[in-house]
Design an enzyme around this catalytic site. Structure first.
Site, PDB file in Angstrom:
ATOM      1  N   PHE A  88       0.829  -1.202   0.000  1.00 15.30           N
ATOM      2  CA  PHE A  88       0.000   0.000   0.000  1.00 15.30           C
ATOM      3  C   PHE A  88       0.864   1.253   0.000  1.00 15.30           C
ATOM      4  O   PHE A  88       1.793   1.384   0.793  1.00 15.30           O
ATOM      5  CB  PHE A  88      -0.907  -0.009   1.243  1.00 15.30           C
ATOM      6  CG  PHE A  88      -1.752   1.228   1.365  1.00 15.30           C
ATOM      7  CD1 PHE A  88      -2.885   1.373   0.597  1.00 15.30           C
ATOM      8  CD2 PHE A  88      -1.384   2.249   2.226  1.00 15.30           C
ATOM      9  CE1 PHE A  88      -3.657   2.520   0.692  1.00 15.30           C
ATOM     10  CE2 PHE A  88      -2.145   3.392   2.339  1.00 15.30           C
ATOM     11  CZ  PHE A  88      -3.284   3.524   1.569  1.00 15.30           C
ATOM     12  N   VAL A 130       1.036  -2.285   5.901  1.00 18.25           N
ATOM     13  CA  VAL A 130       1.960  -2.360   4.756  1.00 18.25           C
ATOM     14  C   VAL A 130       1.354  -3.152   3.603  1.00 18.25           C
ATOM     15  O   VAL A 130       1.988  -3.333   2.571  1.00 18.25           O
ATOM     16  CB  VAL A 130       3.326  -2.993   5.124  1.00 18.25           C
ATOM     17  CG1 VAL A 130       4.099  -2.107   6.067  1.00 18.25           C
ATOM     18  CG2 VAL A 130       3.144  -4.390   5.680  1.00 18.25           C
ATOM     19  N   GLU A 131       0.141  -3.628   3.803  1.00 18.75           N
ATOM     20  CA  GLU A 131      -0.505  -4.376   2.716  1.00 18.75           C
ATOM     21  C   GLU A 131      -1.759  -3.607   2.264  1.00 18.75           C
ATOM     22  O   GLU A 131      -1.646  -2.507   1.758  1.00 18.75           O
ATOM     23  CB  GLU A 131      -0.774  -5.816   3.166  1.00 18.75           C
ATOM     24  CG  GLU A 131       0.564  -6.529   3.451  1.00 18.75           C
ATOM     25  CD  GLU A 131       0.437  -7.979   3.845  1.00 18.75           C
ATOM     26  OE1 GLU A 131      -0.185  -8.742   3.113  1.00 18.75           O
ATOM     27  OE2 GLU A 131       0.976  -8.342   4.912  1.00 18.75           O
ATOM     28  N   MET A 132      -2.933  -4.146   2.498  1.00 21.29           N
ATOM     29  CA  MET A 132      -4.118  -3.488   1.940  1.00 21.29           C
ATOM     30  C   MET A 132      -4.635  -2.336   2.811  1.00 21.29           C
ATOM     31  O   MET A 132      -5.430  -1.515   2.359  1.00 21.29           O
ATOM     32  CB  MET A 132      -5.201  -4.546   1.693  1.00 21.29           C
ATOM     33  CG  MET A 132      -4.790  -5.502   0.580  1.00 21.29           C
ATOM     34  SD  MET A 132      -5.658  -7.087   0.618  1.00 21.29           S
ATOM     35  CE  MET A 132      -7.237  -6.611  -0.054  1.00 21.29           C
TER      36      MET A 132
END
Lengths: 339, 101
Positions: A88, A130-132
């Site tokens: 992200f 740090v992802e979605m």
């Protein structure tokens, strides 16, 4: 006379098949996946999960989906070391994106095994910053505004409707269908002696024998689910990845990560939890030499010792591991999503 | 004299409890279920050619024997409490059920 001869040949072929598959049971793929009592697989649940899995609206910026890091055309991973290209807002995830192939058979999910079910796992990457990066308190109202989803959730989970639990259940249901297809090795294990080459057969013997690979990559999924520190880093791990030790400071968990499956391993490069190795051969050399660092590794697994393989033996093991790759699973990637 | 010997034997058994041997072999606990009394001991053996571990996060009987190399024995004493499960921290598919009577 001819009929007798035919019968004899038929019997002999059965004997030969029997001999081939003798002792191979533990390598045979199961015919079904484990399913929790409150989330049995149904067509509606799998279909709903498939849509959610590929839908970028599940991310905060509408740019990422589960498939961004675990894509069917990229070995159910993203083929980059640590997911930095898709995190992200350009954020870099600390670990290599693991394949979700056969995750349904695993007792623990994630590299550090921090959860025990696919349902618990499913929401992790959606909410991880740090992802979605999508908090659940934003996700559920957002999905509830999409009438098509409300309808599908009602069909799939009539008593529950659209909740964070059923979002997790639906994605987990889809993931339970992401399992191995029949590889050349599977045909060999079932008794087709011609399914893999002589070099691969010798590689399999080395894999089980001299190289001791099965001390971790054991059973039909070529992983026993064990947590191992394979000696990729020396000394103390300050500032580096502590693996399962981050879940709980248990001494046996210092720097350990889950043994990954070797099924479809040719499709899921780069290798290891940090994605630091590009080729299967290099990964095999590191493991067969007892890790990158022989000494001075705190809590290195005692199975990580130099097995003294020569290059030809390494090549044979690599040839064998290539036979664990089956045809791509036929998954229809959605082009239209519920509105 | 016989009576004294019997009483002393009974006293020492109830004081020290029974010992239950659990072997770790082929990445399994053998047996995979034991019935114990508080005060009993469990001796974990490791007959595999690689290290094992045994731990439980049970509230009453929490323990962690640490890394257990091949051939080494580790002993724990069972405290009063509820039944609990023991896992190997390295090989989590290994499971031992401890039933407390």
């Amino acid at each position: 006379m001819l009929r007798k001869l035919q019968l004899l040949m038929l019997l002999l072929s059965f004997v030969s098949l029997e001999a081939q598959s003798d002792g191979m049971e533990k390598w045979l793929l199961p015919t079904s996946v484990p399913q929790p009592k409150d989330n049995k697989l149904t067509q509606e649940r799998v279909e709903l999960g498939r849509l959610l899995y590929f839908d970028t609206r599940l991310s905060r910026g509408n740019q990422l989906s589960c498939a961004s890091c675990h894509h069917p055309e990229r070995g159910w991973t993203d083929l980059i070391p640590t997911s930095k290209a898709v995190g992200f807002d350009g954020r870099v995830g600390p670990r290599n994106s693991p394949t979700i192939l056969n995750a349904a058979y695993q007792k623990h999910q994630f590299w550090d095994g921090r959860v025990k079910s696919l349902e618990q796992q499913a929401l992790g990457p959606i909410t991880a910053d740090v992802e979605m990066n999508m908090p659940l308190e934003l996700l559920i109202p957002k999905l509830k505004k999409i009438k098509g989803y409300v309808k599908l959730f009602k069909k799939a989970y009539p008593d529950e409707g659209l909740t964070q639990k059923t979002v997790a259940k639906a994605i987990a249901s889809f993931e339970r269908t992401v399992v191995s297809t029949e590889s050349p090795f599977d045909r060999y294990a079932k008794g087709d002696a011609s399914a893999i080459s002589q070099e691969a057969k010798e590689g399999f013997e080395l894999f089980k024998g001299k190289a001791h690979c099965t001390e971790c990559h054991d059973g039909f999924n070529f992983s026993d689910g064990s947590f191992q520190n394979i000696g990729l880093h020396d000394g103390e791990l300050q500032g580096k990845e502590l693996g399962r030790y981050n879940v709980k400071n248990r001494a046996a968990w210092y720097g350990v990560f889950k043994t990954p499956t070797l099924r479809d391993v040719t499709k899921s490069y780069p290798y290891f939890h940090d994605g630091s190795v590009k080729t299967l051969k290099e990964a095999t050399v590191i493991c067969s030499q007892g890790g990158r660092f022989e000494h001075n590794v705190r809590n290195k697994s005692d199975v990580m010792v130099d097995r003294h393989l020569n290059e030809a033996e390494v090549e044979k093991i690599v040839t064998f591991m290539k036979t664990l790759t089956g045809p791509d699973l036929q998954i229809k990637i959605p082009t239209k999503f519920p509105q | 004299m016989k009576q004294i010997l019997l009483i002393s034997l009974f006293t020492s058994l109830s004081l020290f409890g029974a010992n239950h041997i659990v072997n770790q072999k082929g990445k399994t606990f053998i047996p995979h279920e034991i019935t114990v009394h508080p005060g009993d001991t469990i001796t974990f053996k490791n007959s595999d050619p690689f290290a094992h571990n045994a731990y439980t996060d049970d509230e009453d009987n929490e323990f962690d024997i640490g890394m257990q190399p091949t051939g080494e024995d580790k002993i724990i004493t069972v405290k009063p409490g509820n039944n609990f499960s023991v896992e190997c921290a390295i090989h989590p598919n290994m499971l031992l059920e401890v039933i407390i009577k």
